[in-house]
Design an enzyme around this catalytic site. Structure first.
Site, mmCIF file in Angstrom:
data_model
loop_
_atom_site.group_PDB
_atom_site.id
_atom_site.type_symbol
_atom_site.label_atom_id
_atom_site.label_comp_id
_atom_site.label_asym_id
_atom_site.label_seq_id
_atom_site.Cartn_x
_atom_site.Cartn_y
_atom_site.Cartn_z
ATOM 1 N N ASP A 159 -5.198 2.497 10.397
ATOM 2 C CA ASP A 159 -6.631 2.291 10.602
ATOM 3 C C ASP A 159 -6.841 1.803 12.044
ATOM 4 O OD1 ASP A 159 -9.332 2.006 9.626
ATOM 5 O OD2 ASP A 159 -8.976 -0.122 9.340
ATOM 6 N N GLY A 189 0.788 -1.242 0.000
ATOM 7 C CA GLY A 189 0.000 0.000 0.000
ATOM 8 C C GLY A 189 0.813 1.282 0.000
ATOM 9 N N ASP A 213 -5.716 -0.269 -2.021
ATOM 10 C CA ASP A 213 -6.487 -1.160 -2.889
ATOM 11 C C ASP A 213 -7.871 -1.492 -2.332
ATOM 12 O OD1 ASP A 213 -5.486 -2.783 -0.740
ATOM 13 O OD2 ASP A 213 -5.968 -4.548 -1.942
ATOM 14 N N PHE A 258 -13.756 4.386 3.633
ATOM 15 C CA PHE A 258 -12.886 3.468 2.910
ATOM 16 C C PHE A 258 -12.394 4.177 1.657
ATOM 17 C CE2 PHE A 258 -11.371 0.060 0.341
ATOM 18 C CZ PHE A 258 -10.638 -0.655 1.276
ATOM 19 N N VAL A 259 -11.085 4.326 1.556
ATOM 20 C CA VAL A 259 -10.480 5.052 0.434
ATOM 21 C C VAL A 259 -9.595 4.105 -0.376
ATOM 22 C CG1 VAL A 259 -10.528 7.323 1.538
ATOM 23 C CG2 VAL A 259 -8.584 5.818 1.947
ATOM 24 N N LYS A 315 -6.629 7.327 10.163
ATOM 25 C CA LYS A 315 -8.060 7.238 10.541
ATOM 26 C C LYS A 315 -8.125 7.000 12.051
ATOM 27 C CE LYS A 315 -9.564 4.247 6.988
ATOM 28 N NZ LYS A 315 -10.539 3.252 6.465
ATOM 29 N N GLU A 342 3.980 4.168 5.896
ATOM 30 C CA GLU A 342 2.763 3.369 5.742
ATOM 31 C C GLU A 342 1.755 4.151 4.892
ATOM 32 O OE1 GLU A 342 1.274 0.819 5.476
ATOM 33 O OE2 GLU A 342 0.483 0.022 7.357
HETATM 34 P P1 IMP Z 1 -4.537 -1.392 10.401
HETATM 35 O O1 IMP Z 1 -3.625 -2.518 10.763
HETATM 36 O O2 IMP Z 1 -5.976 -1.692 10.742
HETATM 37 O O3 IMP Z 1 -4.102 -0.050 10.948
HETATM 38 O O4 IMP Z 1 -4.617 -1.322 8.860
HETATM 39 C C1 IMP Z 1 -3.614 -0.936 8.091
HETATM 40 C C2 IMP Z 1 -3.790 -1.478 6.699
HETATM 41 O O5 IMP Z 1 -5.156 -1.693 6.349
HETATM 42 C C3 IMP Z 1 -3.277 -0.461 5.738
HETATM 43 O O6 IMP Z 1 -1.911 -0.645 5.518
HETATM 44 C C4 IMP Z 1 -4.105 -0.724 4.520
HETATM 45 O O7 IMP Z 1 -3.490 -1.699 3.727
HETATM 46 C C5 IMP Z 1 -5.405 -1.269 5.031
HETATM 47 N N1 IMP Z 1 -6.462 -0.233 5.055
HETATM 48 C C6 IMP Z 1 -6.988 0.388 6.119
HETATM 49 N N2 IMP Z 1 -7.928 1.280 5.756
HETATM 50 C C7 IMP Z 1 -7.977 1.226 4.411
HETATM 51 C C8 IMP Z 1 -8.748 1.945 3.428
HETATM 52 O O8 IMP Z 1 -9.572 2.848 3.701
HETATM 53 N N3 IMP Z 1 -8.508 1.608 2.129
HETATM 54 C C9 IMP Z 1 -7.613 0.651 1.764
HETATM 55 N N4 IMP Z 1 -6.879 -0.022 2.647
HETATM 56 C C10 IMP Z 1 -7.052 0.266 3.953
#
Ligand code: IMP
Length: 171
Positions: A96, A38, A152, A145-146, A124, A92
């Site tokens: 999220d 990403g 992706d 969700f972006v 986020k 990163e």
């Molecule tokens: P986390 O571990 O929940 O913080 O998520 C991180 C990963 O989730 C990111 O590196 C993204 O690959 C994916 N992700 C989180 N939100 C989004 C979104 O809105 N669009 C696409 N991928 C996301």
């Protein structure tokens, strides 16, 4: 779909963060680590505006499927370099729940780098399930969700030059 953050705005975000890295890490030869897949686009954009010595590295920490996190994070590809005593900057795409970055932080901290710094294109904070505060944030967004510019939807849309949303998700 519609554009949520334009390419020009993303470039401005990258320039601003690169400027801070240039000031803070001058003479330190930090490792600028891209978290695949990403962050590949943002990492590449960031690098264009770095004017100090850096080394580039790539890791892959993956668990995300579709539009909801599965909550399990694994390091699929590790660093090639020993980070003991080094300044390490992780780049990163989006933070999220915070699970990916807090897992990476715990894993990398065990290797005793001199410093660990976290950069994210998007944040986020309303979605956090674990404590995690990035050091540099391109832009904070709501719980949307972006996709695009590296992000992706089931491996699609990473190539888009803007960050987009599906129309029905915007409001
Ligand atoms: P986390 O571990 O929940 O913080 O998520 C991180 C990963 O989730 C990111 O590196 C993204 O690959 C994916 N992700 C989180 N939100 C989004 C979104 O809105 N669009 C696409 N991928 C996301």
């Amino acid at each position: 779909m519609e554009v949520y953050i334009s390419h020009d705005e993303i470039v401005e975000m990258a320039k601003r963060i690169a400027g801070e890295i240039n000031d803070k890490f001058n003479g330190k030869n930090p490792l600028l680590v891209c978290v695949l897949k990403g962050a590949a686009a943002f990492h590449a954009e960031l690098v264009k505006h770095i004017d100090i010595d850096v080394e580039l590295e790539y890791i892959q920490a993956s668990s995300y499927e579709g539009t909801k996190s599965t909550g399990v994070v694994v390091l699929k590809k590790d660093l090639d370099t020993d980070i003991y005593g080094r300044d390490v900057i992780l780049v990163e795409d989006i933070v999220d729940t915070g699970l990916t970055m807090s897992t990476a932080r715990a894993e990398l901290a065990q290797r005793h780098p001199r410093s660990l710094t976290f950069v994210t294109m998007l944040d986020k904070p309303s979605r956090r399930v674990v404590e995690f505060t990035p050091d540099y944030v391109g832009r904070t967004i709501d719980d949307l969700f972006v996709f695009g510019f590296g992000l992706d939807v089931d491996e699609k849309y990473r190539h888009l030059k803007d960050i987009c949303v599906f129309k029905e998700h915007k409001h």
